[in-house]
Design a protein around this motif. Structure first.
Motif, short mmCIF file in Angstrom:
data_model
loop_
_atom_site.label_atom_id
_atom_site.label_comp_id
_atom_site.label_asym_id
_atom_site.label_seq_id
_atom_site.Cartn_x
_atom_site.Cartn_y
_atom_site.Cartn_z
N PRO A 1 64.21 0.14 30.76
CA PRO A 1 65.46 -0.47 31.25
C PRO A 1 66.28 0.48 32.11
O PRO A 1 66.85 0.08 33.13
CB PRO A 1 66.19 -0.85 29.96
CG PRO A 1 65.10 -1.01 28.94
CD PRO A 1 64.07 0.01 29.30
N VAL A 2 66.37 1.76 31.68
CA VAL A 2 67.14 2.76 32.42
C VAL A 2 66.36 4.07 32.42
O VAL A 2 65.94 4.56 31.37
CB VAL A 2 68.53 3.01 31.80
CG1 VAL A 2 69.32 4.02 32.63
CG2 VAL A 2 69.31 1.70 31.68
N ARG A 3 66.18 4.63 33.60
CA ARG A 3 65.57 5.95 33.73
C ARG A 3 66.31 6.71 34.82
O ARG A 3 66.76 6.12 35.80
CB ARG A 3 64.09 5.87 34.13
CG ARG A 3 63.18 5.28 33.08
CD ARG A 3 61.73 5.57 33.41
NE ARG A 3 61.42 6.99 33.27
CZ ARG A 3 60.30 7.55 33.72
NH1 ARG A 3 59.42 6.83 34.38
NH2 ARG A 3 60.08 8.83 33.54
N GLY A 4 66.44 8.02 34.65
CA GLY A 4 67.16 8.77 35.67
C GLY A 4 67.04 10.26 35.52
O GLY A 4 66.36 10.77 34.62
N THR A 5 67.73 10.95 36.40
CA THR A 5 67.78 12.40 36.35
C THR A 5 69.15 12.84 36.83
O THR A 5 69.88 12.07 37.47
CB THR A 5 66.66 13.01 37.23
OG1 THR A 5 66.62 14.42 37.04
CG2 THR A 5 66.91 12.71 38.72
N GLN B 1 70.03 6.94 38.81
CA GLN B 1 69.54 6.09 37.73
C GLN B 1 68.79 4.91 38.34
O GLN B 1 69.26 4.29 39.30
CB GLN B 1 70.70 5.57 36.87
CG GLN B 1 71.58 6.63 36.26
CD GLN B 1 70.91 7.34 35.10
OE1 GLN B 1 70.02 6.80 34.47
NE2 GLN B 1 71.35 8.56 34.83
N GLN B 2 67.66 4.58 37.75
CA GLN B 2 66.91 3.39 38.14
C GLN B 2 67.03 2.38 36.99
O GLN B 2 66.68 2.69 35.85
CB GLN B 2 65.45 3.71 38.41
CG GLN B 2 65.23 4.51 39.68
CD GLN B 2 63.77 4.63 40.04
OE1 GLN B 2 62.92 4.79 39.17
NE2 GLN B 2 63.46 4.55 41.32
N LEU B 3 67.52 1.18 37.32
CA LEU B 3 67.82 0.17 36.31
C LEU B 3 66.87 -1.01 36.48
O LEU B 3 66.81 -1.64 37.54
CB LEU B 3 69.26 -0.33 36.45
CG LEU B 3 70.34 0.72 36.70
CD1 LEU B 3 71.70 0.05 36.83
CD2 LEU B 3 70.35 1.76 35.59
N THR C 1 69.09 0.80 41.97
CA THR C 1 69.21 2.26 42.02
C THR C 1 70.68 2.63 42.16
O THR C 1 71.38 2.14 43.06
CB THR C 1 68.40 2.84 43.19
OG1 THR C 1 67.03 2.46 43.04
CG2 THR C 1 68.49 4.36 43.20
N LEU C 2 71.14 3.49 41.26
CA LEU C 2 72.52 3.97 41.25
C LEU C 2 72.51 5.46 41.53
O LEU C 2 71.88 6.23 40.80
CB LEU C 2 73.17 3.68 39.89
CG LEU C 2 74.53 4.31 39.62
CD1 LEU C 2 75.60 3.68 40.52
CD2 LEU C 2 74.92 4.16 38.15
N VAL C 3 73.23 5.88 42.57
CA VAL C 3 73.34 7.30 42.91
C VAL C 3 74.82 7.68 42.87
O VAL C 3 75.65 7.06 43.53
CB VAL C 3 72.76 7.60 44.31
CG1 VAL C 3 72.94 9.08 44.66
CG2 VAL C 3 71.29 7.22 44.37
N SER D 1 66.10 -3.59 45.01
CA SER D 1 64.76 -3.73 45.57
C SER D 1 63.86 -4.38 44.51
O SER D 1 64.32 -4.70 43.41
CB SER D 1 64.19 -2.36 45.98
OG SER D 1 64.12 -1.49 44.87
N VAL D 2 62.61 -4.56 44.84
CA VAL D 2 61.61 -5.10 43.91
C VAL D 2 60.47 -4.09 43.83
O VAL D 2 59.94 -3.67 44.86
CB VAL D 2 61.09 -6.47 44.37
CG1 VAL D 2 60.02 -6.98 43.41
CG2 VAL D 2 62.24 -7.48 44.44
N ASP D 3 60.10 -3.69 42.61
CA ASP D 3 59.04 -2.69 42.48
C ASP D 3 57.65 -3.34 42.55
O ASP D 3 57.52 -4.55 42.73
CB ASP D 3 59.23 -1.84 41.22
CG ASP D 3 58.97 -2.61 39.92
OD1 ASP D 3 58.40 -3.72 39.97
OD2 ASP D 3 59.34 -2.08 38.85
N ALA D 4 56.62 -2.53 42.40
CA ALA D 4 55.25 -3.01 42.56
C ALA D 4 54.86 -4.06 41.53
O ALA D 4 53.93 -4.85 41.75
CB ALA D 4 54.28 -1.84 42.48
#
Length: 266
Positions: free
Chosen positions: A241-245, A22-24, A60-62, A50-53
Motif C-alpha cells: 500500500p505504501v513504500r518509500g524512502t 512515497q509510492q501509494l 507518487t508523493l515527493v 500513473s498505472v504500474d505494470a
C-alpha cells in the motif's frame, strides 16, 4: 455488499526529514465483482498519478521541504458481488502468466517449501487450493507481530508462525514450485468482530480451465464480497500500500488505522 472504507497512515520522525518520496497503491479499480462508487486519497502534497505494470493505480508523493510527519488518509465506498469459488476469470494488468511463476526474494523456495508443495494434491481445481491453504495454516499459525514486513516465506515456515502476508507468500511459493502462476493481492476485508484484520492480503492463482481464482489463505476460504482488492503483483514488494524512502528523520514511528463497515446492497 457495500464496503465503506477509511484508512489512515501516519509516519512521525525523530528529527526533520529533508526529502522523501512515497509510492501509494491505495486506490481500488473496477474489476470482476467490484465497483468503486467513490474514492479519495489525501496527502500533504501533490500526488502524481500513473498505472504500474500490474494495472494498479500508483500515486507518487515527493516532499522536498523539511517535515516531521507524513499523514495519508484514504476513504471511499466500493460495491462488491459474490464470486463463485473465488473466480475472477480475467487476466488483469496485461502481464504474461509466466511472470507469475518466477520466484522473488520474498517467495524463494527452500527445501521446506518444496516439501510442503509436494504434500498437496492437484492444484488444477479450486478444492486443491483450499487443501493447500489448510496445509499452510497447519504449518504456520497466525500470530500478529510474529514476523516483519521484510520476512520471507521461508522465514515464516521456519518460525511456524506469521500473518496474512506470510500465508500469502507461502501459497505463492508453493504454487510456483508446482509451475502454477500465482500473484499477491493487497486490500481490505470486512473482518466482522475482528476489525484488526481490516487491512489484508490474499492470493490469486491461475487455473487453466477457469482463470484467476482468489483465495484467502489465512481463513481458508475463497475471497468474495467481503473483500476489496487494492493492488496486485508478484509479492508484497510489488503491491505494498505504501513504500518509500527518505533523507534524514532518524527514528521513525508508524501508526495505521483501518476501518471497514459493510452493508448489504438493497
Amino acid at each position: 455488499m457495500r464496503l465503506a472504507i477509511q484508512h489512515e497512515t501516519t509516519y512521525r520522525y525523530e528529527s526533520p526529514v529533508q526529502y522523501s518520496i512515497q509510492q501509494l497503491r491505495l486506490t481500488p479499480s473496477n474489476a470482476s465483482g467490484q465497483l468503486v462508487r467513490q474514492w479519495h486519497v489525501e496527502a500533504p502534497g501533490k500526488l502524481d498519478t500513473s498505472v504500474d505494470a500490474y494495472g494498479n493505480t500508483l500515486h507518487t508523493l515527493v516532499l522536498t521541504r523539511p517535515h516531521c510527519e507524513i499523514r495519508l488518509r484514504v476513504s471511499g465506498e466500493v460495491d462488491t458481488l459474490p464470486l463463485h469459488d473465488g473466480r475472477l476469470g480475467e487476466l488483469v494488468g496485461g502481464v504474461p502468466l509466466e511472470h507469475f511463476t518466477c520466484a522473488t526474494r520474498l517467495t524463494e523456495a527452500n527445501d521446506g517449501i518444496r516439501a510442503l508443495a509436494g504434500e498437496t494434491g492437484a492444484l488444477d481445481r479450486p478444492a486443491g487450493l483450499i487443501e493447500l491453504a489448510d496445509r499452510i495454516r497447519d504449518c504456520v499459525a497466525y500470530e500478529k507481530g510474529a514476523t516483519e514486513v521484510a520476512s520471507t516465506a521461508a522465514d515464516a515456515l521456519n518460525a511456524g508462525k506469521g500473518v496474512c502476508q506470510d500465508h500469502a507468500h507461502l501459497m505463492i511459493a508453493c504454487c510456483r514450485v508446482r509451475g502454477v502462476p500465482a500473484r499477491y493481492v493487497s486490500g481490505y476485508i470486512d473482518g466482522g468482530d475482528a476489525p484488526q484484520t481490516a487491512s489484508h492480503a490474499w492470493v490469486d492463482v491461475w487455473l487453466n480451465a477457469i482463470g484467476w481464482v482468489s483465495i484467502d489463505v489465512s481463513s481458508g476460504e475463497f475471497a468474495s464480497d467481503r473483500y476489496c482488492r487494492i493492488a496486485q503483483g508478484r509479492d508484497y514488494d510489488a503491491a505494498a500500500p505504501v513504500r518509500g524512502t527518505r533523507i534524514g528523520g532518524r527514528e521513525e514511528r508508524l501508526q495505521v488505522t483501518v476501518r471497514v463497515n459493510a452493508d448489504a446492497l438493497q
